[in-house]
Each structure stands twice: as C-alpha cells, then as structure tokens.
Motif scaffolding. Sequence first.
Motif, PDB file in Angstrom:
ATOM      1  N   ALA A  55     -38.637  36.081  17.494  1.00  0.00           N
ATOM      2  CA  ALA A  55     -37.570  35.116  17.258  1.00  0.00           C
ATOM      3  C   ALA A  55     -36.817  34.776  18.537  1.00  0.00           C
ATOM      4  N   LEU A  56     -36.898  35.645  19.560  1.00  0.00           N
ATOM      5  CA  LEU A  56     -36.203  35.409  20.824  1.00  0.00           C
ATOM      6  C   LEU A  56     -37.029  34.572  21.796  1.00  0.00           C
ATOM      7  N   SER A  57     -38.313  34.431  21.533  1.00  0.00           N
ATOM      8  CA  SER A  57     -39.200  33.767  22.480  1.00  0.00           C
ATOM      9  C   SER A  57     -38.794  32.326  22.799  1.00  0.00           C
ATOM     10  N   PRO A  58     -38.274  31.538  21.835  1.00  0.00           N
ATOM     11  CA  PRO A  58     -37.909  30.151  22.151  1.00  0.00           C
ATOM     12  C   PRO A  58     -36.720  29.985  23.098  1.00  0.00           C
ATOM     13  N   VAL A  59     -35.978  31.065  23.390  1.00  0.00           N
ATOM     14  CA  VAL A  59     -34.852  30.930  24.324  1.00  0.00           C
ATOM     15  C   VAL A  59     -35.192  31.451  25.717  1.00  0.00           C
ATOM     16  N   CYS A  60     -36.395  31.970  25.902  1.00  0.00           N
ATOM     17  CA  CYS A  60     -36.800  32.495  27.207  1.00  0.00           C
ATOM     18  C   CYS A  60     -37.305  31.351  28.080  1.00  0.00           C
ATOM     19  N   PRO A  61     -36.718  31.114  29.250  1.00  0.00           N
ATOM     20  CA  PRO A  61     -37.105  29.954  30.062  1.00  0.00           C
ATOM     21  C   PRO A  61     -38.525  30.001  30.601  1.00  0.00           C
ATOM     22  N   PHE A  62     -39.179  31.168  30.558  1.00  0.00           N
ATOM     23  CA  PHE A  62     -40.546  31.262  31.063  1.00  0.00           C
ATOM     24  C   PHE A  62     -41.571  31.458  29.943  1.00  0.00           C
ATOM     25  N   SER A  63     -41.129  31.342  28.709  1.00  0.00           N
ATOM     26  CA  SER A  63     -42.027  31.495  27.574  1.00  0.00           C
ATOM     27  C   SER A  63     -42.667  30.165  27.197  1.00  0.00           C
ATOM     28  N   ASP A  64     -43.916  30.203  26.786  1.00  0.00           N
ATOM     29  CA  ASP A  64     -44.583  29.005  26.290  1.00  0.00           C
ATOM     30  C   ASP A  64     -43.986  28.529  24.966  1.00  0.00           C
ATOM     31  N   ASP A  65     -43.211  29.379  24.297  1.00  0.00           N
ATOM     32  CA  ASP A  65     -42.603  29.008  23.029  1.00  0.00           C
ATOM     33  C   ASP A  65     -41.296  28.253  23.207  1.00  0.00           C
ATOM     34  N   ALA A  66     -40.858  28.087  24.443  1.00  0.00           N
ATOM     35  CA  ALA A  66     -39.657  27.314  24.743  1.00  0.00           C
ATOM     36  C   ALA A  66     -40.046  25.896  25.150  1.00  0.00           C
ATOM     37  N   LEU A  67     -39.214  24.929  24.811  1.00  0.00           N
ATOM     38  CA  LEU A  67     -39.443  23.566  25.272  1.00  0.00           C
ATOM     39  C   LEU A  67     -39.336  23.519  26.790  1.00  0.00           C
ATOM     40  N   ASP A  68     -40.153  22.682  27.427  1.00  0.00           N
ATOM     41  CA  ASP A  68     -40.064  22.575  28.883  1.00  0.00           C
ATOM     42  C   ASP A  68     -38.942  21.622  29.285  1.00  0.00           C
ATOM     43  N   GLU A  69     -38.735  21.480  30.590  1.00  0.00           N
ATOM     44  CA  GLU A  69     -37.628  20.680  31.101  1.00  0.00           C
ATOM     45  C   GLU A  69     -37.728  19.218  30.678  1.00  0.00           C
ATOM     46  N   ASP A  70     -38.925  18.670  30.636  1.00  0.00           N
ATOM     47  CA  ASP A  70     -39.086  17.274  30.251  1.00  0.00           C
ATOM     48  C   ASP A  70     -38.672  17.039  28.802  1.00  0.00           C
ATOM     49  N   ARG A  71     -39.101  17.917  27.898  1.00  0.00           N
ATOM     50  CA  ARG A  71     -38.762  17.771  26.479  1.00  0.00           C
ATOM     51  C   ARG A  71     -37.264  17.955  26.258  1.00  0.00           C
ATOM     52  N   LEU A  72     -36.677  18.931  26.926  1.00  0.00           N
ATOM     53  CA  LEU A  72     -35.244  19.169  26.769  1.00  0.00           C
ATOM     54  C   LEU A  72     -34.423  18.005  27.314  1.00  0.00           C
ATOM     55  N   ALA A  73     -34.840  17.475  28.466  1.00  0.00           N
ATOM     56  CA  ALA A  73     -34.120  16.343  29.054  1.00  0.00           C
ATOM     57  C   ALA A  73     -34.191  15.125  28.148  1.00  0.00           C
ATOM     58  N   GLU A  74     -35.308  14.940  27.485  1.00  0.00           N
ATOM     59  CA  GLU A  74     -35.447  13.813  26.569  1.00  0.00           C
ATOM     60  C   GLU A  74     -34.484  13.967  25.387  1.00  0.00           C
ATOM     61  N   GLU A  75     -34.299  15.191  24.915  1.00  0.00           N
ATOM     62  CA  GLU A  75     -33.332  15.446  23.850  1.00  0.00           C
ATOM     63  C   GLU A  75     -31.904  15.183  24.313  1.00  0.00           C
ATOM     64  N   LEU A  76     -31.590  15.622  25.531  1.00  0.00           N
ATOM     65  CA  LEU A  76     -30.224  15.524  26.038  1.00  0.00           C
ATOM     66  C   LEU A  76     -29.832  14.100  26.397  1.00  0.00           C
ATOM     67  N   TRP A  77     -30.744  13.392  27.065  1.00  0.00           N
ATOM     68  CA  TRP A  77     -30.410  12.068  27.602  1.00  0.00           C
ATOM     69  C   TRP A  77     -31.522  11.073  27.243  1.00  0.00           C
ATOM     70  N   PRO A  78     -31.685  10.759  25.962  1.00  0.00           N
ATOM     71  CA  PRO A  78     -32.807   9.894  25.562  1.00  0.00           C
ATOM     72  C   PRO A  78     -32.747   8.497  26.181  1.00  0.00           C
ATOM     73  N   ASP A  79     -31.538   8.030  26.515  1.00  0.00           N
ATOM     74  CA  ASP A  79     -31.408   6.675  27.062  1.00  0.00           C
ATOM     75  C   ASP A  79     -31.388   6.646  28.590  1.00  0.00           C
ATOM     76  N   MET A  80     -31.433   7.810  29.199  1.00  0.00           N
ATOM     77  CA  MET A  80     -31.419   7.870  30.663  1.00  0.00           C
ATOM     78  C   MET A  80     -32.851   7.732  31.183  1.00  0.00           C
ATOM     79  N   PRO A  81     -33.093   6.838  32.124  1.00  0.00           N
ATOM     80  CA  PRO A  81     -34.477   6.633  32.582  1.00  0.00           C
ATOM     81  C   PRO A  81     -35.056   7.870  33.267  1.00  0.00           C
ATOM     82  N   ALA A  82     -36.301   8.158  32.960  1.00  0.00           N
ATOM     83  CA  ALA A  82     -37.023   9.247  33.628  1.00  0.00           C
ATOM     84  C   ALA A  82     -37.682   8.669  34.868  1.00  0.00           C
ATOM     85  N   ALA A  83     -36.847   8.275  35.829  1.00  0.00           N
ATOM     86  CA  ALA A  83     -37.333   7.509  36.978  1.00  0.00           C
ATOM     87  C   ALA A  83     -38.220   8.325  37.903  1.00  0.00           C
TER      88      ALA A  83
END
Length: 471
Positions: A55-83
């Motif tokens: 259950a802790l695996s999704p909060v570990c920044p190096f786990s494959d069970d955590a969202l990567d930076e691209d997916r998280l950024a899309e959640e945080l700033w969906p309208d901000m261009p991924a330039a």
Amino acid sequence: MTAGRFGIRQVIDGGFCVGCGACAAAARDPAVMRWTPFELYQADLTPLGERAVDALSPVCPFSDDALDEDRLAEELWPDMPAARPGVIGRYLSVGAGRVVDAGLVKQSSSGGLTSYVLRQLLERGLVDGIIHVGDTEGGPNGAEGTLMGYRLSYRAEDVARNSKSRYYPIEMSRVLAAVRGDGKRYALVGVPCFIKAARLLCREDDALREQLVFMVGLVCGHLKSGAFARNFAWQMGVPPERLGRFDFRVKDEHQSANAYSVAATEAGTGRVVQAPSRTLFGSDWGLAMFRPRACDFCDDIAGELADVCFGDAWLPQYEGDWRGTNIHVLRNEQVASILKEGEQRGDIVLFDSDADEFVASQGGNYRHRREGLQVRLADRHRVRQPAPRKRQFGVEHRTALFKRFVYRARVELGDHSHGMFRRAVEAGDYGAFRAGMKPALRRYRLFAMLSSGRVLAQMIGFVTRRFGMRR
C-alpha cells in the motif's frame, strides 16, 4: 502491486531508497526511517506486513507503482503547455535574479530568491509556515546526532536563519507528522525527488493535500551522505566525532560566485575553521563521492513538480559576481506576482532567461541524468539486475566508449566512498580514506582524459610531426 514490478520492496532491497520518508509519512510511523552506518536515511519496512508494504508503494518516488513526473504534472497543470518535456517539464517562464540587500544575499547560497519568496509567502498570509531544512537544534529534526533536518519556520527571521545550502541527509516523515491536521497551510521546500514524494503523498492524504499549498523546488545535482560534511571538517582539523555545525557556502566578496568556502564548528569549544571548498579532497561534484545510489537513477533536474524551482545560474554572465545569481523555473502565477512586484519595489533584480540557458547552467547535470542514465540502465539490464523504470526522452544516446567508462567510474567512486570513509573513521586515520579512494580516482581520471580526446589528439599530432612532413 503487480508481480515482477519494481515496487517499494525492490527499491529498498536494491539500495535505491533516497531516504525521503514518504513511506513512513504514509504509514504514520517515523520509526520506519533509519540512520545507516553510511550516514544516510533509509526506510526499513520489515516490521510491516506484506499488504501494508504494498500500500506504500505508490508514494515512493522511485517505485514503478508511483506516477512519473509527466503524469503528475499533467494532473497538476493540465492547461500549462508541456513545451519542453524531458528538459524542464511544464512551465510558465524561466528567469534569473537576486535580492538587492547585500546582507541578505551574503547569507544565501546563491542570489537569495528562494528565501525571498518564502518570506513573501509568510508576510502576505499565503502560508502560515515554511517546512524547510535547517540546523537541528530543537523541533522535528530527525535522527539523534544529525546536524541538519527538516524544521518549521513561522517568522521571516527564522526563514533567513535557516537559509543556505544543506548538502546533508534529511527525511520528512517527522515534520509532516508534526503538522498533519494542525489547520495551518505550509510551503514545503525540497529537492526534486522530495517534491515528487510530497505530491504523491498528497494524492493519498487529504489532510496534507489541503495543507501543503506551495511546493518550492531546489535544483539538485545529487544528494550527499553525512560523511560529506565530516570529510571536509576532518581535513580542516575537526575530527568527525567533534563536528557540531557546518556551513557549506561562505561567500567571499573578492572571489567569483563559485569560489566559496566551507566552515566547520567544533562541538564543545565553538572553534570555527574555514577553507576554500575547491582546496579540499572530495569537493569536485563530478566525482560523486558520498552520493546515494538512488541519485544515479533520477531524471528530474528542474523540479518539474514544484510551483517554482530555484538553482544556481552557473553561466558566464553571472559567475563573476560574488553575490551569486539564481535561475528559476516558474509554474505558479502567485509566485510570478511575488517576483514581479519585488522587482518593481526594488527588492530584487531580475534578468531575462529561457529554457536553453537553464539547461546550459546545468550542463554536466543533464549529461549525467540523460546520457549517463541510459548507460547505467543498460548496464543493469544487461546483467539482469532490476532498476527503476525511467521516462524515455525520445533521444537515443549512442555514448562513446570511453564516456561510458567515465559514467561507470563515477558510480564506482560514489559506491566506494561510503565504505572507505567509514573504515577511515573507525581507524581514526583520514589518510586511509584518501589512499583507499586512489585506485578508483585513477581509473576515473584516465577515462575522463581518454573520453575528452586529448590523448588521441596528442597521438595524431605526434604521428603528423613524425611522419607527415616526410616527402
């Protein structure tokens, strides 16, 4: 957790734990974080059951069970261009600058903009407190005997007191436990992997999601073990067991921005010793001594999940100024307003910049985290050793042979330094550390020389001089 994936157990068992404390915060058990003999924080999940660990695996920044930076950024700033995906992530703007007050900038690592923004967040009532790293006298500070740790600041003067670089292991489960549910809003300061861990935690924890309203990132080359400070102090005459405080950035008004000193304070006597950092063994960041293994498998340089990320503007137009200059990546309109209004009041000076300049200011860092990362991943896959899944940046690196050897030698230096320093401390002989590092250093320097082409150029020159003039 899917079988065979690189989950949190594989992160810890493989030595990839960066010691952030996200898993301990999620488990609400700071005891999960242990201070190791190599002076690093590492998670120990053995007391927890299998289901609890998964259950802790999704909060570990190096786990494959955590969202990567691209997916998280899309959640945080969906309208901000991924330039610039794979470079600095989503962003509003890139800039550079420094505070005007000479006293404030002297007490800062670089241009002082990080502390300036934090003070403004407090003074404007946008947050009630700052969660950042400082010296460990009092407060939620981590393992007993550590020099630095996360702490809480509620006043502008406390922010200034805990400014400057802290190249020292820290973990955040204790400080997050101290603030969770207290009804206050906070700005969290951290390096990219810690910011990612905090974002992952906020997806799982409603209270922290409401409280951590700003994330302020710091550009990171890599983290260091506690031995990094003790290595410097020992060379300056303060034995490892006597080190009480350490300052990683002492500016000199007569030197360039990158010619700073370090200072060690001896416990008990209060004696302070100081030396230019570049004169001390182990100061070359490219050698990667005292680096955790996790840092060799991190691909975020620009703090892609932070509302704003600050770093040193290591660029020719700024390096000659002893005060230092920040370069920053903005992703938050409120922080952008703080900087703009600060410039209008004359509190700070700002300079135009762009993504290319940001990358240039961190050139070696990008090479190590893009080209070097591909080499390290390929090496582990070749011998069927597991490794974290990393993002693909759309560039196939065909790394030159000797450059691959440089990256591998750098890994060896980092891994080797932990054990060699511990042995030297146990023997009470600093010379044993330097002697023990010599073989790895020789290999690294040889490969660096070969990869630069200097040897080949010399050989071509010799052949040309010897035979080229014959008719």
